[in-house]
Design a protein around this motif. Structure first.
Motif, PDB file in Angstrom:
ATOM      1  N   HIS A 115     -56.065   3.146 -55.874  1.00  0.00           N
ATOM      2  CA  HIS A 115     -54.665   2.570 -56.609  1.00  0.00           C
ATOM      3  C   HIS A 115     -54.384   1.183 -55.746  1.00  0.00           C
ATOM      4  CE1 HIS A 115     -51.069   2.114 -58.620  1.00  0.00           C
ATOM      5  NE2 HIS A 115     -50.328   1.924 -57.395  1.00  0.00           N
ATOM      6  N   GLY A 116     -54.294   0.023 -56.528  1.00  0.00           N
ATOM      7  CA  GLY A 116     -53.755  -1.125 -55.907  1.00  0.00           C
ATOM      8  C   GLY A 116     -54.432  -1.560 -54.690  1.00  0.00           C
ATOM      9  N   GLY A 117     -55.911  -1.420 -54.593  1.00  0.00           N
ATOM     10  CA  GLY A 117     -56.808  -1.954 -53.408  1.00  0.00           C
ATOM     11  C   GLY A 117     -56.704  -0.802 -52.286  1.00  0.00           C
ATOM     12  N   ARG A 118     -56.143   0.643 -52.706  1.00  0.00           N
ATOM     13  CA  ARG A 118     -56.033   1.471 -51.685  1.00  0.00           C
ATOM     14  C   ARG A 118     -56.710   2.760 -52.215  1.00  0.00           C
ATOM     15  NH1 ARG A 118     -54.557  -0.283 -46.389  1.00  0.00           N
ATOM     16  NH2 ARG A 118     -53.227  -2.058 -46.575  1.00  0.00           N
ATOM     17  N   VAL A 119     -57.287   3.537 -51.326  1.00  0.00           N
ATOM     18  CA  VAL A 119     -57.827   4.850 -51.684  1.00  0.00           C
ATOM     19  C   VAL A 119     -57.176   5.933 -51.039  1.00  0.00           C
ATOM     20  CG1 VAL A 119     -60.066   6.171 -51.913  1.00  0.00           C
ATOM     21  CG2 VAL A 119     -60.162   3.759 -52.152  1.00  0.00           C
ATOM     22  N   LEU A 120     -56.650   6.831 -51.807  1.00  0.00           N
ATOM     23  CA  LEU A 120     -55.900   7.941 -51.253  1.00  0.00           C
ATOM     24  C   LEU A 120     -56.888   9.288 -51.302  1.00  0.00           C
ATOM     25  CD1 LEU A 120     -52.306   7.836 -53.052  1.00  0.00           C
ATOM     26  CD2 LEU A 120     -53.188   6.721 -50.760  1.00  0.00           C
ATOM     27  N   VAL A 121     -57.467   9.481 -49.955  1.00  0.00           N
ATOM     28  CA  VAL A 121     -58.283  10.762 -49.812  1.00  0.00           C
ATOM     29  C   VAL A 121     -57.460  12.015 -49.874  1.00  0.00           C
ATOM     30  CG1 VAL A 121     -60.057  11.640 -48.558  1.00  0.00           C
ATOM     31  CG2 VAL A 121     -59.993   9.197 -48.771  1.00  0.00           C
ATOM     32  N   THR A 122     -57.689  13.176 -50.529  1.00  0.00           N
ATOM     33  CA  THR A 122     -56.932  14.215 -50.547  1.00  0.00           C
ATOM     34  C   THR A 122     -57.818  15.573 -49.763  1.00  0.00           C
ATOM     35  OG1 THR A 122     -58.120  15.015 -52.666  1.00  0.00           O
ATOM     36  CG2 THR A 122     -56.239  13.648 -52.824  1.00  0.00           C
ATOM     37  N   ARG A 123     -58.797  15.302 -49.115  1.00  0.00           N
ATOM     38  CA  ARG A 123     -59.508  16.274 -48.138  1.00  0.00           C
ATOM     39  C   ARG A 123     -60.059  15.615 -47.099  1.00  0.00           C
ATOM     40  NH1 ARG A 123     -62.925  19.704 -51.928  1.00  0.00           N
ATOM     41  NH2 ARG A 123     -61.025  19.797 -53.110  1.00  0.00           N
TER      42      ARG A 123
END
Length: 414
Positions: A115-123
């Protein structure tokens, strides 16, 4: 007892000297030579026997790369990540399967949100996860394929992965079939009143194709020793094996034995096999000659017992035929003295494999062949088998053989 023609079903006369199946098979094996090697494109090498090893000139993989689509990360940057507290990373570039990746880890797309040039890693992810290391599959110099190995799809994958486009294998045997008999005409022609259609030739072509042979068919030729000799001598010039159909018995129109004695070698011509007692084996110009009887069942039985194993041996194959065990559903009797290949129907019922003879067992009868999918093998010393006896069965077709080898069954409806 299953009915059949008296010529094929009667016991051997006391004055007959019949070679055993084992003796004839040994004589054939001693006379068979391997066909030369050939370099073939990968698709054409399928089913053939490798004649040289294939070693890896380079490592596989050639470089560290991503094992799947996702994001290349440092495992320390996502330690402790969870859906509730994801690790937020800046997007540099996506990582695709096979693409070179940093030597750390690759997060699957399913475990991250962009999202918006960012990556949210969930694990979190361990170092090295989803990364293929250079040479971890195959080290340089590894013998990946071995001489004597039969080429299948898996071996073609391995060769192609090394950059190979060809393989050195045993080339296809060149087999010429000579149909004999003044009374025989090819299907499609109008036979005279005394003539019959060639019922064996098309079946042999199909069987030879299953073995990967290249084939030619000559005839039907007249029952003339001079014509037969000239045909065999000419065909031997560019054949690895010759198969004749008809002319192998002792009638006044059966000339094969005399032709081989005069122009080549005659090794055997009567064998303790039912059907197919008048089987001839010899050579012309050092080319093996397999003389099959003219009757359809006899011809196919002799092919299965003697010719098929020999043609496989020429190609370097060492595997035996598929043999399965089945329960006989009806009693069976026979005169002893010859190995009997009975035309049979084999099927699965629940978890049991069953078999029964089908139709008359005369050598010239085709209705039993039309109904059969297997040979029921009855040893020469056996006179009677009760219902429920265990018997050996040889599937007739390649598809049925694969079913017998894999799932342990020959699947048909009774």
């Amino acid at each position: 007892m299953v009915p059949g023609s008296s010529a094929e079903m009667g016991p051997p006369r006391a004055d007959e000297s019949l070679a055993s199946v084992e003796e004839v098979a040994a004589s054939i094996a001693a006379a068979i030579a391997l066909v030369p090697a050939a370099t073939l494109p990968l698709p054409q090498a399928a089913g053939r026997v490798l004649t040289e090893p294939v070693r890896a000139p380079l490592p596989l993989p050639r470089f560290d790369n991503a094992a799947m689509d996702g994001y290349a990360v440092r495992s320390s940057d996502v330690a402790g990540a969870s859906p509730a507290t994801p690790a937020t990373l800046r997007l540099v570039a996506p990582s695709s399967a096979g693409q070179a990746a940093p030597p750390d880890a690759v997060i699957m797309f399913e475990h991250a949100v962009e999202h918006g040039g960012r990556v949210l890693v969930t694990r979190p992810i361990d170092r090295g996860r989803n990364v293929r290391r250079r040479g971890e599959d195959v080290a340089p110099g590894t013998e990946l394929l071995h001489a004597g190995q039969v080429v299948s799809a898996g071996q073609i994958v391995a060769a192609a992965a090394l950059g190979r486009t060809t393989l050195q294998v045993r080339r296809p045997p060149r087999v010429t079939t000579v149909m004999t008999g003044t009374e025989v005409v090819p299907a499609g022609q109008t036979p005279a009143e005394h003539q019959v259609f060639d019922a064996v030739g098309p079946a042999l072509q199909a069987l030879l194709a299953d073995l990967g042979c290249t084939t030619a068919t000559l005839g039907p030729i007249d029952d003339d020793p001079g014509v037969l000799a000239a045909t065999l001598l000419h065909a031997a010039e560019d054949s690895d094996a010759l198969i004749t159909v008809g002319g192998a018995s002792v009638g006044r129109h059966d000339h094969l034995k005399q032709v081989l004695r005069r122009h080549g070698d005659l090794h055997t011509w009567r064998v303790a096999l039912r059907p197919a007692k008048p089987f001839v084996f010899g050579a012309v110009r050092d080319t093996p000659v397999f003389g099959l009887p003219g009757n359809p069942a006899s011809a196919l039985a002799a092919y299965e017992v003697f010719v098929r194993p020999a043609l496989l041996a020429m190609q370097g194959h060492s595997g035996d035929r598929v043999r399965v065990q089945a329960r006989l559903t009806v009693p069976f009797s026979q005169p002893p003295g010859r190995l009997h290949l009975v035309r049979g129907l084999c099927w699965m019922q629940a978890d049991r494999r069953l078999v029964r003879p089908v139709g008359g067992q005369g050598a010239g009868m085709v209705h039993a062949l039309a109904a059969a999918n297997a040979w029921m093998v009855v040893p020469p010393e056996v006179e009677h088998l009760p219902a429920g006896a265990r018997v050996e069965v040889w599937p007739m077709s390649a598809s049925e053989a694969q079913a017998g080898a894999g799932a342990g069954s020959v699947r048909v409806r009774p």
